[in-house]
Design a protein around this motif. Structure first.
Motif, PDB file in Angstrom:
ATOM      1  N   PHE A   5      -2.584   9.325  -0.407  1.00 34.42           N
ATOM      2  CA  PHE A   5      -1.692   8.795   0.623  1.00 34.42           C
ATOM      3  C   PHE A   5      -1.682   9.803   1.764  1.00 34.42           C
ATOM      4  CE2 PHE A   5       2.596   7.614   2.230  1.00 34.42           C
ATOM      5  CZ  PHE A   5       2.346   6.267   2.414  1.00 34.42           C
ATOM      6  N   ASP A   7      -1.376  10.755   5.908  1.00 40.36           N
ATOM      7  CA  ASP A   7      -0.927  10.423   7.272  1.00 40.36           C
ATOM      8  C   ASP A   7      -0.182   9.098   7.370  1.00 40.36           C
ATOM      9  OD1 ASP A   7      -2.006  12.775   8.239  1.00 40.36           O
ATOM     10  OD2 ASP A   7      -3.939  11.853   8.666  1.00 40.36           O
ATOM     11  N   ARG A   8       0.568   8.743   6.358  1.00 40.63           N
ATOM     12  CA  ARG A   8       1.353   7.512   6.400  1.00 40.63           C
ATOM     13  C   ARG A   8       2.828   7.774   6.119  1.00 40.63           C
ATOM     14  NH1 ARG A   8      -0.642   3.069   8.870  1.00 40.63           N
ATOM     15  NH2 ARG A   8      -2.751   2.638   8.227  1.00 40.63           N
ATOM     16  N   GLU A   9       3.212   9.027   6.070  1.00 41.77           N
ATOM     17  CA  GLU A   9       4.602   9.357   5.749  1.00 41.77           C
ATOM     18  C   GLU A   9       5.575   8.789   6.783  1.00 41.77           C
ATOM     19  OE1 GLU A   9       2.074  11.539   5.572  1.00 41.77           O
ATOM     20  OE2 GLU A   9       2.028  11.856   3.405  1.00 41.77           O
ATOM     21  N   GLU A  11       5.177   6.115   8.751  1.00 43.92           N
ATOM     22  CA  GLU A  11       5.260   4.667   8.601  1.00 43.92           C
ATOM     23  C   GLU A  11       6.075   4.299   7.359  1.00 43.92           C
ATOM     24  OE1 GLU A  11       2.412   6.274   9.204  1.00 43.92           O
ATOM     25  OE2 GLU A  11       1.274   5.240  10.755  1.00 43.92           O
ATOM     26  N   LEU A  12       5.876   5.039   6.272  1.00 43.83           N
ATOM     27  CA  LEU A  12       6.644   4.786   5.058  1.00 43.83           C
ATOM     28  C   LEU A  12       8.131   5.044   5.309  1.00 43.83           C
ATOM     29  CD1 LEU A  12       6.545   3.971   2.099  1.00 43.83           C
ATOM     30  CD2 LEU A  12       6.180   6.384   1.522  1.00 43.83           C
ATOM     31  N   VAL A  29       3.332  -5.129  10.320  1.00 44.72           N
ATOM     32  CA  VAL A  29       2.452  -3.973  10.159  1.00 44.72           C
ATOM     33  C   VAL A  29       1.075  -4.430  10.622  1.00 44.72           C
ATOM     34  CG1 VAL A  29       1.437  -2.335   8.527  1.00 44.72           C
ATOM     35  CG2 VAL A  29       3.798  -3.133   8.198  1.00 44.72           C
ATOM     36  N   GLY A  36      -5.576   1.450   5.873  1.00 43.00           N
ATOM     37  CA  GLY A  36      -4.598   1.728   4.834  1.00 43.00           C
ATOM     38  C   GLY A  36      -3.300   0.952   4.927  1.00 43.00           C
ATOM     39  N   LYS A  37      -3.283  -0.140   5.676  1.00 47.51           N
ATOM     40  CA  LYS A  37      -2.056  -0.931   5.805  1.00 47.51           C
ATOM     41  C   LYS A  37      -1.624  -1.504   4.458  1.00 47.51           C
ATOM     42  CE  LYS A  37      -3.964  -3.599   8.815  1.00 47.51           C
ATOM     43  NZ  LYS A  37      -5.290  -2.983   8.910  1.00 47.51           N
ATOM     44  N   LEU A  40      -0.307   1.228   2.202  1.00 48.99           N
ATOM     45  CA  LEU A  40       1.038   1.608   2.643  1.00 48.99           C
ATOM     46  C   LEU A  40       2.082   0.622   2.119  1.00 48.99           C
ATOM     47  CD1 LEU A  40       3.092   3.097   4.561  1.00 48.99           C
ATOM     48  CD2 LEU A  40       2.369   1.458   6.309  1.00 48.99           C
TER      49      LEU A  40
END
Length: 112
Positions: A5, A7-9, A11-12, A29, A36-37, A40
């Motif tokens: 996981f 570089d999605r922190e 967005e999460l 989204v 990685g949508k 995520l």
């Protein structure tokens, strides 16, 4: 080796914040393919009462038949819907309090 996981922190965190608001909300989204949508969203769904559906057809009847089939497989209940709103209402009631319903490919439903 599992998927990482990366570089999605942020967005999460946004999804967590929207969910914590206590209101019914629509979250879109979007982005280019292969970023990685889906990963995520599936990560966000962990531990929540949620449903992940994929719109595979742009034609109304085929799309609703397929979404009904996906709902049946996910829940173990026979379901068939002629209207998207009925499918969503059924899924929300079935999932109970604070459901998360994901519709991947929602743009294909524009004509429904």
């Amino acid at each position: 080796m599992g998927t990482r996981f990366v570089d999605r922190e942020r967005e999460l965190a946004v999804l967590e914040e929207v969910y914590a608001s206590g209101r019914s909300e629509l979250v879109v989204v979007y982005g280019r393919r292969r970023l990685g949508k889906t990963f995520l969203i599936r990560r966000f769904l962990r531990g929540r009462r949620g449903l992940y559906l994929v719109v595979n057809y742009a034609e109304r009847e085929l799309a609703l038949r397929d979404l009904s089939r996906q709902l049946s497989v996910a829940t173990g209940l026979e379901a068939s819907f002629q209207w998207l709103r009925d499918l969503l209402r059924f899924a929300a009631r079935l999932l109970g309090e604070r459901p998360v319903i994901v519709i991947d490919g929602f743009q294909r439903l524009a004509g429904i």
